[in-house]
Design a protein around this motif. Structure first.
Motif, PDB file in Angstrom:
ATOM      1  N   SER A 169      46.652  27.792  24.360  1.00 41.69           N
ATOM      2  CA  SER A 169      48.050  27.404  24.486  1.00 41.69           C
ATOM      3  C   SER A 169      48.148  26.006  25.056  1.00 41.69           C
ATOM      4  CB  SER A 169      48.791  28.402  25.394  1.00 41.69           C
ATOM      5  OG  SER A 169      48.183  28.456  26.662  1.00 41.69           O
ATOM      6  N   ARG A 170      49.254  25.334  24.728  1.00 45.57           N
ATOM      7  CA  ARG A 170      49.621  24.099  25.407  1.00 45.57           C
ATOM      8  C   ARG A 170      50.725  24.479  26.378  1.00 45.57           C
ATOM      9  NH1 ARG A 170      51.793  19.866  21.655  1.00 45.57           N
ATOM     10  NH2 ARG A 170      50.836  18.345  23.053  1.00 45.57           N
ATOM     11  N   GLY A 171      50.848  23.744  27.483  1.00 45.28           N
ATOM     12  CA  GLY A 171      51.896  24.073  28.428  1.00 45.28           C
ATOM     13  C   GLY A 171      51.563  23.545  29.803  1.00 45.28           C
ATOM     14  N   ALA A 172      52.284  24.031  30.790  1.00 42.97           N
ATOM     15  CA  ALA A 172      52.043  23.567  32.150  1.00 42.97           C
ATOM     16  C   ALA A 172      52.362  24.664  33.155  1.00 42.97           C
ATOM     17  CB  ALA A 172      52.881  22.330  32.458  1.00 42.97           C
ATOM     18  N   GLY A 173      51.764  24.542  34.332  1.00 43.29           N
ATOM     19  CA  GLY A 173      51.984  25.531  35.377  1.00 43.29           C
ATOM     20  C   GLY A 173      51.438  25.022  36.695  1.00 43.29           C
ATOM     21  N   ILE A 174      51.312  25.935  37.644  1.00 41.97           N
ATOM     22  CA  ILE A 174      50.835  25.571  38.982  1.00 41.97           C
ATOM     23  C   ILE A 174      49.724  26.536  39.377  1.00 41.97           C
ATOM     24  CG2 ILE A 174      51.478  25.254  41.404  1.00 41.97           C
ATOM     25  CD1 ILE A 174      54.374  24.886  40.569  1.00 41.97           C
ATOM     26  N   THR A 175      48.578  26.001  39.859  1.00 45.93           N
ATOM     27  CA  THR A 175      47.572  26.876  40.453  1.00 45.93           C
ATOM     28  C   THR A 175      47.853  26.994  41.952  1.00 45.93           C
ATOM     29  OG1 THR A 175      45.937  25.148  40.900  1.00 45.93           O
ATOM     30  CG2 THR A 175      45.842  26.203  38.730  1.00 45.93           C
ATOM     31  N   LEU A 176      47.538  28.173  42.500  1.00 46.53           N
ATOM     32  CA  LEU A 176      47.963  28.510  43.864  1.00 46.53           C
ATOM     33  C   LEU A 176      46.779  28.725  44.805  1.00 46.53           C
ATOM     34  CD1 LEU A 176      50.729  31.145  42.979  1.00 46.53           C
ATOM     35  CD2 LEU A 176      50.986  28.662  43.264  1.00 46.53           C
ATOM     36  N   THR A 177      47.009  28.471  46.090  1.00 45.50           N
ATOM     37  CA  THR A 177      45.989  28.802  47.092  1.00 45.50           C
ATOM     38  C   THR A 177      45.827  30.318  47.214  1.00 45.50           C
ATOM     39  OG1 THR A 177      47.699  28.540  48.781  1.00 45.50           O
ATOM     40  CG2 THR A 177      46.198  26.684  48.462  1.00 45.50           C
ATOM     41  N   ASP A 178      46.812  31.097  46.767  1.00 45.38           N
ATOM     42  CA  ASP A 178      46.616  32.536  46.591  1.00 45.38           C
ATOM     43  C   ASP A 178      45.897  32.748  45.264  1.00 45.38           C
ATOM     44  OD1 ASP A 178      47.843  33.142  48.948  1.00 45.38           O
ATOM     45  OD2 ASP A 178      49.585  34.148  48.087  1.00 45.38           O
ATOM     46  N   GLY A 179      45.011  33.734  45.228  1.00 44.75           N
ATOM     47  CA  GLY A 179      44.273  33.972  43.987  1.00 44.75           C
ATOM     48  C   GLY A 179      43.388  35.174  44.138  1.00 44.75           C
ATOM     49  N   VAL A 180      42.239  35.142  43.478  1.00 44.30           N
ATOM     50  CA  VAL A 180      41.311  36.266  43.569  1.00 44.30           C
ATOM     51  C   VAL A 180      39.973  35.795  44.127  1.00 44.30           C
ATOM     52  CG1 VAL A 180      42.397  37.397  41.568  1.00 44.30           C
ATOM     53  CG2 VAL A 180      40.320  36.051  41.233  1.00 44.30           C
ATOM     54  N   THR A 181      39.341  36.669  44.887  1.00 43.89           N
ATOM     55  CA  THR A 181      37.975  36.432  45.338  1.00 43.89           C
ATOM     56  C   THR A 181      37.099  37.492  44.677  1.00 43.89           C
ATOM     57  OG1 THR A 181      38.780  35.558  47.426  1.00 43.89           O
ATOM     58  CG2 THR A 181      36.466  36.194  47.342  1.00 43.89           C
ATOM     59  N   VAL A 182      36.121  37.041  43.927  1.00 41.87           N
ATOM     60  CA  VAL A 182      35.256  37.934  43.152  1.00 41.87           C
ATOM     61  C   VAL A 182      33.863  37.895  43.763  1.00 41.87           C
ATOM     62  CG1 VAL A 182      34.347  38.443  40.856  1.00 41.87           C
ATOM     63  CG2 VAL A 182      36.591  37.349  41.075  1.00 41.87           C
ATOM     64  N   SER A 183      33.356  39.063  44.164  1.00 35.89           N
ATOM     65  CA  SER A 183      31.973  39.169  44.652  1.00 35.89           C
ATOM     66  C   SER A 183      31.142  39.834  43.571  1.00 35.89           C
ATOM     67  CB  SER A 183      31.901  40.025  45.913  1.00 35.89           C
ATOM     68  OG  SER A 183      32.655  39.448  46.940  1.00 35.89           O
ATOM     69  N   VAL A 184      30.039  39.228  43.233  1.00 35.91           N
ATOM     70  CA  VAL A 184      29.169  39.767  42.182  1.00 35.91           C
ATOM     71  C   VAL A 184      27.781  40.006  42.777  1.00 35.91           C
ATOM     72  CG1 VAL A 184      28.126  39.325  39.923  1.00 35.91           C
ATOM     73  CG2 VAL A 184      30.464  38.555  40.383  1.00 35.91           C
ATOM     74  N   ALA A 185      27.260  41.208  42.558  1.00 38.51           N
ATOM     75  CA  ALA A 185      25.906  41.526  43.027  1.00 38.51           C
ATOM     76  C   ALA A 185      25.165  42.316  41.947  1.00 38.51           C
ATOM     77  CB  ALA A 185      25.963  42.345  44.321  1.00 38.51           C
ATOM     78  N   GLU A 186      23.852  42.161  41.929  1.00 38.82           N
ATOM     79  CA  GLU A 186      23.030  42.943  41.002  1.00 38.82           C
ATOM     80  C   GLU A 186      23.249  44.432  41.238  1.00 38.82           C
ATOM     81  OE1 GLU A 186      19.068  40.154  41.081  1.00 38.82           O
ATOM     82  OE2 GLU A 186      18.914  42.137  40.130  1.00 38.82           O
ATOM     83  N   ALA A 187      23.244  45.197  40.138  1.00 43.48           N
ATOM     84  CA  ALA A 187      23.381  46.652  40.240  1.00 43.48           C
ATOM     85  C   ALA A 187      22.806  47.284  38.982  1.00 43.48           C
ATOM     86  CB  ALA A 187      24.855  47.028  40.393  1.00 43.48           C
ATOM     87  N   GLN A 188      22.483  48.581  39.071  1.00 44.16           N
ATOM     88  CA  GLN A 188      21.893  49.282  37.915  1.00 44.16           C
ATOM     89  C   GLN A 188      22.930  49.515  36.823  1.00 44.16           C
ATOM     90  OE1 GLN A 188      18.726  49.822  37.462  1.00 44.16           O
ATOM     91  NE2 GLN A 188      18.204  48.985  39.460  1.00 44.16           N
ATOM     92  N   GLN A 189      24.189  49.680  37.228  1.00 45.34           N
ATOM     93  CA  GLN A 189      25.230  49.796  36.211  1.00 45.34           C
ATOM     94  C   GLN A 189      26.444  48.997  36.660  1.00 45.34           C
ATOM     95  OE1 GLN A 189      25.614  54.230  36.590  1.00 45.34           O
ATOM     96  NE2 GLN A 189      27.810  53.748  36.504  1.00 45.34           N
ATOM     97  N   THR A 190      27.288  48.665  35.694  1.00 43.17           N
ATOM     98  CA  THR A 190      28.412  47.788  35.998  1.00 43.17           C
ATOM     99  C   THR A 190      29.610  48.577  36.516  1.00 43.17           C
ATOM    100  OG1 THR A 190      27.726  46.151  34.389  1.00 43.17           O
ATOM    101  CG2 THR A 190      30.059  46.159  34.990  1.00 43.17           C
TER     102      THR A 190
END
Lengths: 276, 276
Positions: free
Chosen positions: B31-52
């Protein structure tokens, strides 16, 4: 008159290797290569004034790239720069001040340029002054920029290594970027292209450092005094290279400290140019 | 096994207006367009595991775009997401988690992708899941992104308004982006292109909000309950618009507070996706 100064932080940028790409248009002129932006950098305060003055750590200075940015805007301003890193030592300080000045003038005079347009103005100024070829687009992005295609924001393509961490550096004085760039040693472009291919095969921090050291050897740009520091860091199990172009060694993590040096300590910058 | 999780923050992205550009290749779709990114968001932790497994604020979830990213890597991992903003309310959360997951998997499994390559993977996943068309490239950049050309990092061109400041928002529930995007109301593209032209004439924060409100009127996408909040903010001298696509109103500075609401308060994010 709006007397409240606008403050902008721009990260320093140490270049590991580069190749030079000149075009008829200065905005398409630039370099390909890779480096690291730092949490150390310059803070530029811009305020309206009857005539233009530039103060660097309290002293009046004339920086060609900055003068060119001010001329582009056709305004006058008091520009006060505080810097964590020295001018002429391979940190892209001229580009950083040019970019910070463009961002500051834009806010103070409500010139309504976008970020890419401000980077374009600063890139052209740095290229025309002969003081930098790729620092500005790297400093706009932050992180560990890889300049895949040369030039300002329209023609340049910036990617980045997906890594962060501590960075240390040690300055042993200045080199004239303008003199070296004007001379353009023929080995630079071949070595720079090889280094970029090598890095893109495996875009990691250790490979950035390895490619940078190889670039230094092939171009013979590394003074003996810096080469021996780099060897010391490697002997202690660390990763170091020379900042192109300055008498500066930079190292990953605690590489210089572990080798017994007393370096400046900072980190990879994550944000690029920003209002503060 | 490397059990130390890698943490990545990705800002939320509220879209003010957009137009849809589909191509045969999902990476060129966007898409074309505009918006604002925020200091609120998501924190994703990723670690090795036998299944997802994917946990969102402690609860097992299945998010199509995230599953697609994991499949692309061909690895299994424990993915733990904490979010400041709700899913399905116009914050680009699916794209944010997809991008954070890609960055995290890259670090955990030393996959040696660059940042642009990771954004490409997340963009394709979000497009194929039908949950987003331009959030990922905006979230990579941070700030106030203007998507001048549609698509992932190769074809997309992202610029940004050179401004920062406080942002407030108020959520009134979810909308299904996938349903609305699948339906593709014909008014969206004409209104989105007009809004982008309008913004590029004068790329400032107030013009972003004005262009966004006009887009909302022309597409008739704004529910009455949100339209009345936006009117209240304007009546108090503030600037507000609807987050496309969610039942969310966002406002500049203290716009919602000044109009008597009790919003969430954050700021324009300056850095984009980053390891934390």
């Amino acid at each position: 008159m709006n007397t409240e100064p606008v403050k902008v932080f721009v990260p320093a940028h140490v270049t590991g290797f580069f190749s030079i790409h000149r075009a008829g248009d200065p905005v398409a002129t630039g370099s390909r290569g890779a480096g690291i932006t730092l949490t150390d950098g310059v803070t530029v305060s811009v305020a309206e004034a009857q005539q233009t003055t530039v103060l660097l750590d309290g002293k009046p200075v004339s920086i060609d790239a900055v003068d060119r940015v001010v001329q582009t805007f056709g305004e006058t301003a008091r520009i006060v720069v505080e810097t964590d890193v020295p001018l002429g030592a391979g940190f892209g300080v001229s580009g950083a001040i040019a970019l910070g000045t463009a961002m500051g003038l834009n806010a103070v005079y409500q010139a309504n340029y976008t970020e890419n347009q401000l980077a374009r103005i600063a890139h052209i100024a740095d290229v025309e002054a002969g003081t930098g070829l790729g620092d500005v687009v790297a400093q706009l992005r932050g992180g560990v920029p890889i300049r895949r295609a040369a030039g300002g924001p329209e023609t340049g393509t910036v990617d980045a290594i997906a890594a962060r961490g501590q960075v240390e550096y040690l300055c042993r004085g200045a080199l004239s970027t303008a003199d070296i760039l004007a001379e353009e040693p023929p080995a630079i472009n071949a070595a720079g292209e090889t280094a970029l291919d090598h890095l893109l095969d495996r875009p990691t921090m250790p490979h950035l450092m390895e490619a940078s050291r190889r670039f230094g050897r092939e171009t013979e740009l590394v003074p003996d005094a810096l080469a021996s520091i780099i060897v010391d860091v490697q002997a202690s199990g660390g990763e170091a290279a020379m900042a192109m172009l300055g008498r500066t060694v930079f190292a990953l993590d605690d590489g210089l400290t572990a080798a017994g040096y007393d370096p400046e300590i900072c980190a990879v910058d994550v944000a690029g140019m920003r209002l503060v």
